[in-house]
Scaffold this motif. Structure first.
Motif, PDB file in Angstrom:
ATOM      1  N   VAL A 158       0.854  -1.186   0.000  1.00 33.22           N
ATOM      2  CA  VAL A 158       0.000   0.000   0.000  1.00 33.22           C
ATOM      3  C   VAL A 158       0.894   1.241   0.000  1.00 33.22           C
ATOM      4  CG1 VAL A 158      -1.575   1.350   1.430  1.00 33.22           C
ATOM      5  CG2 VAL A 158      -1.969  -1.084   1.115  1.00 33.22           C
ATOM      6  N   GLY A 159       0.574   2.198  -0.849  1.00 35.83           N
ATOM      7  CA  GLY A 159       1.371   3.421  -0.905  1.00 35.83           C
ATOM      8  C   GLY A 159       1.916   3.719  -2.278  1.00 35.83           C
ATOM      9  N   THR A 160       1.691   2.830  -3.236  1.00 39.76           N
ATOM     10  CA  THR A 160       2.063   3.113  -4.617  1.00 39.76           C
ATOM     11  C   THR A 160       0.794   3.215  -5.461  1.00 39.76           C
ATOM     12  OG1 THR A 160       2.174   0.854  -5.512  1.00 39.76           O
ATOM     13  CG2 THR A 160       4.086   1.635  -4.260  1.00 39.76           C
ATOM     14  N   ALA A 161       0.958   3.708  -6.684  1.00 38.98           N
ATOM     15  CA  ALA A 161      -0.189   3.846  -7.585  1.00 38.98           C
ATOM     16  C   ALA A 161      -0.749   2.493  -8.003  1.00 38.98           C
ATOM     17  CB  ALA A 161       0.229   4.642  -8.821  1.00 38.98           C
ATOM     18  N   ALA A 162       0.004   1.429  -7.753  1.00 37.96           N
ATOM     19  CA  ALA A 162      -0.447   0.097  -8.158  1.00 37.96           C
ATOM     20  C   ALA A 162      -1.357  -0.565  -7.133  1.00 37.96           C
ATOM     21  CB  ALA A 162       0.753  -0.805  -8.434  1.00 37.96           C
ATOM     22  N   MET A 163      -1.472  -0.007  -5.928  1.00 37.37           N
ATOM     23  CA  MET A 163      -2.275  -0.666  -4.893  1.00 37.37           C
ATOM     24  C   MET A 163      -3.044   0.344  -4.057  1.00 37.37           C
ATOM     25  SD  MET A 163      -3.357  -3.449  -3.552  1.00 37.37           S
ATOM     26  CE  MET A 163      -2.265  -4.744  -4.148  1.00 37.37           C
ATOM     27  N   ILE A 215       3.293  -2.372   3.483  1.00 43.57           N
ATOM     28  CA  ILE A 215       3.479  -0.948   3.216  1.00 43.57           C
ATOM     29  C   ILE A 215       4.617  -0.793   2.220  1.00 43.57           C
ATOM     30  CG2 ILE A 215       3.763   1.324   4.312  1.00 43.57           C
ATOM     31  CD1 ILE A 215       1.412  -0.267   5.422  1.00 43.57           C
ATOM     32  N   PHE A 216       4.648   0.356   1.547  1.00 50.56           N
ATOM     33  CA  PHE A 216       5.767   0.671   0.670  1.00 50.56           C
ATOM     34  C   PHE A 216       6.517   1.894   1.196  1.00 50.56           C
ATOM     35  CE2 PHE A 216       7.438   3.435  -2.678  1.00 50.56           C
ATOM     36  CZ  PHE A 216       8.474   2.632  -3.108  1.00 50.56           C
ATOM     37  N   GLY A 224       3.876 -11.783  -5.480  1.00 51.21           N
ATOM     38  CA  GLY A 224       3.280 -10.696  -4.714  1.00 51.21           C
ATOM     39  C   GLY A 224       2.182  -9.982  -5.485  1.00 51.21           C
ATOM     40  N   LEU A 225       1.650  -8.943  -4.856  1.00 50.01           N
ATOM     41  CA  LEU A 225       0.491  -8.237  -5.386  1.00 50.01           C
ATOM     42  C   LEU A 225       0.795  -6.813  -5.827  1.00 50.01           C
ATOM     43  CD1 LEU A 225      -2.043  -9.408  -2.659  1.00 50.01           C
ATOM     44  CD2 LEU A 225      -1.730 -10.368  -4.954  1.00 50.01           C
ATOM     45  N   GLY A 226       1.607  -6.105  -5.055  1.00 47.57           N
ATOM     46  CA  GLY A 226       1.920  -4.714  -5.370  1.00 47.57           C
ATOM     47  C   GLY A 226       3.266  -4.586  -6.051  1.00 47.57           C
ATOM     48  N   THR A 227       3.813  -3.387  -5.978  1.00 44.93           N
ATOM     49  CA  THR A 227       5.104  -3.117  -6.610  1.00 44.93           C
ATOM     50  C   THR A 227       5.991  -2.329  -5.657  1.00 44.93           C
ATOM     51  OG1 THR A 227       4.332  -1.040  -7.592  1.00 44.93           O
ATOM     52  CG2 THR A 227       4.095  -3.042  -8.927  1.00 44.93           C
ATOM     53  N   SER A 228       7.273  -2.380  -5.933  1.00 44.15           N
ATOM     54  CA  SER A 228       8.244  -1.566  -5.217  1.00 44.15           C
ATOM     55  C   SER A 228       8.828  -0.568  -6.196  1.00 44.15           C
ATOM     56  CB  SER A 228       9.340  -2.465  -4.653  1.00 44.15           C
ATOM     57  OG  SER A 228      10.245  -1.721  -3.863  1.00 44.15           O
ATOM     58  N   ALA A 229       9.122   0.640  -5.718  1.00 43.64           N
ATOM     59  CA  ALA A 229       9.638   1.721  -6.576  1.00 43.64           C
ATOM     60  C   ALA A 229       8.571   2.101  -7.591  1.00 43.64           C
ATOM     61  CB  ALA A 229      10.956   1.324  -7.222  1.00 43.64           C
ATOM     62  N   VAL A 230       8.781   1.841  -8.870  1.00 44.27           N
ATOM     63  CA  VAL A 230       7.827   2.260  -9.903  1.00 44.27           C
ATOM     64  C   VAL A 230       6.623   1.321  -9.921  1.00 44.27           C
ATOM     65  CG1 VAL A 230       9.558   3.346 -11.355  1.00 44.27           C
ATOM     66  CG2 VAL A 230       9.085   0.918 -11.637  1.00 44.27           C
ATOM     67  N   PRO A 231       5.429   1.836 -10.251  1.00 42.12           N
ATOM     68  CA  PRO A 231       4.222   0.993 -10.267  1.00 42.12           C
ATOM     69  C   PRO A 231       4.088   0.226 -11.576  1.00 42.12           C
ATOM     70  CG  PRO A 231       3.607   3.237 -10.765  1.00 42.12           C
ATOM     71  CD  PRO A 231       5.098   3.258 -10.501  1.00 42.12           C
ATOM     72  N   PHE A 232       5.132  -0.524 -11.934  1.00 43.22           N
ATOM     73  CA  PHE A 232       5.148  -1.258 -13.190  1.00 43.22           C
ATOM     74  C   PHE A 232       5.531  -2.708 -12.948  1.00 43.22           C
ATOM     75  CE2 PHE A 232       6.770   2.998 -14.967  1.00 43.22           C
ATOM     76  CZ  PHE A 232       5.477   3.459 -15.189  1.00 43.22           C
ATOM     77  N   ARG A 233       4.981  -3.586 -13.793  1.00 41.16           N
ATOM     78  CA  ARG A 233       5.416  -4.970 -13.877  1.00 41.16           C
ATOM     79  C   ARG A 233       5.512  -5.350 -15.351  1.00 41.16           C
ATOM     80  NH1 ARG A 233       5.036  -8.896  -9.631  1.00 41.16           N
ATOM     81  NH2 ARG A 233       4.331  -8.014  -7.670  1.00 41.16           N
TER      82      ARG A 233
END
Length: 281
Positions: A56-61, A88-89, A248-257
């Protein structure tokens, strides 16, 4: 000049389309990966859903996407839900207090007869472990930190995060053995796997995001494990031990996969006499 402008416009369009695709993949519904794992000493089958790296805390989640994922998990009808950290991010010591409340209501809706159990990840310790613990309590999630709890036919041991220096395998195993059940371990970083004793047959982990952004199967960013690609992703069989690492479900750093879609694992643990090998799909 017109030709140059046309080339630049085309490149800009292609770049935007590429980033849009990566964002769409990062925010897509997770793939459900399934595996059957034989557990020595297990008395009855057990269905576990493994989640990790909500970030939680990025544009991806956000809470809406997390709510959809919770509904997807509930539809799998697991006996037990296990979350392998990084709720959390970020690195802000107050980050969990600011960002964490958004995850409480969605997580509270998780349903499993044997409950929801979690460990903390490196980002949780960096952003305020105390706040994360309190939020998870409000959501009805049990947090294990180098300790264990009885969950139906298994002893579930939660090893604190190795990446941030909080893991204590010995204390966790001592607590799990005292419960006198087959042992399932959950942790954030899978790097504890080589140090586990022989009676730790199954380890559930996250942290790696399966590389998050990969090109031709190789991650763009440096590996986050000191073992390189060994525990980067998926089901890893090492002798009598199985390690399962979720993307995982979210992302770290940039909201990209890219090439590493979000996923959840539905693991069916069965007595070793019924299924003497692991199968994943």
């Amino acid at each position: 000049m017109r030709k140059l402008l046309a080339i630049l416009a085309t490149l800009a369009f292609l770049g935007a389309a590429f980033l849009g695709w990566c964002f769409r993949e990062a925010t897509s519904d997770p793939v459900v990966r399934r595996a059957e794992v034989a557990m020595p000493g297990l008395a009855q089958p057990l269905k576990i859903v493994l989640l990790s790296d909500i970030h939680v805390g990025t544009a991806a989640m956000g809470p809406k996407r997390l709510g959809r994922i919770v509904a997807q998990v509930n539809a799998l009808k697991p006996d037990l839900v296990v979350i392998a950290g990084d709720f959390i991010f970020g690195h802000d010591p107050q980050g969990a207090a600011k960002l964490g409340p958004a995850m409480v209501e969605p997580l509270r809706a998780l349903r499993a007869p044997l409950g929801v159990t979690a460990v903390l990840g490196n980002h949780d310790y960096w952003t305020g472990a105390q706040a994360v613990r309190a939020q998870l309590v409000r959501a009805g999630v049990t947090v294990l930190e180098n300790s264990a709890a009885l969950r139906g036919p298994v002893a579930l041991g939660g090893i604190s995060d190795d990446f941030s220096g909080h893991a204590d395998v010995r204390a966790t195993m001592q607590a799990a053995r005292a419960l006198d059940r087959p042992i399932v371990l959950v942790t954030h970083s899978p790097d504890v796997a080589p140090d586990l004793p022989a009676d730790a047959h199954l380890l559930l982990a996250g942290h790696t995001h399966c590389g998050q952004v990969t090109l031709f199967g190789h991650p763009v960013a440096p590996e986050v494990s000191r073992y390189g690609a060994r525990y980067r992703c998926g089901l890893v069989s090492e002798g009598e031990r199985t390690v399962v690492v979720t993307a995982g479900l979210g992302t770290s750093a940039v909201p990209f996969r890219l090439g590493a879609r979000p996923d959840v694992w539905l693991l069916t643990l069965v007595p070793a006499a019924i299924a003497p090998s692991q199968k994943a799909r």
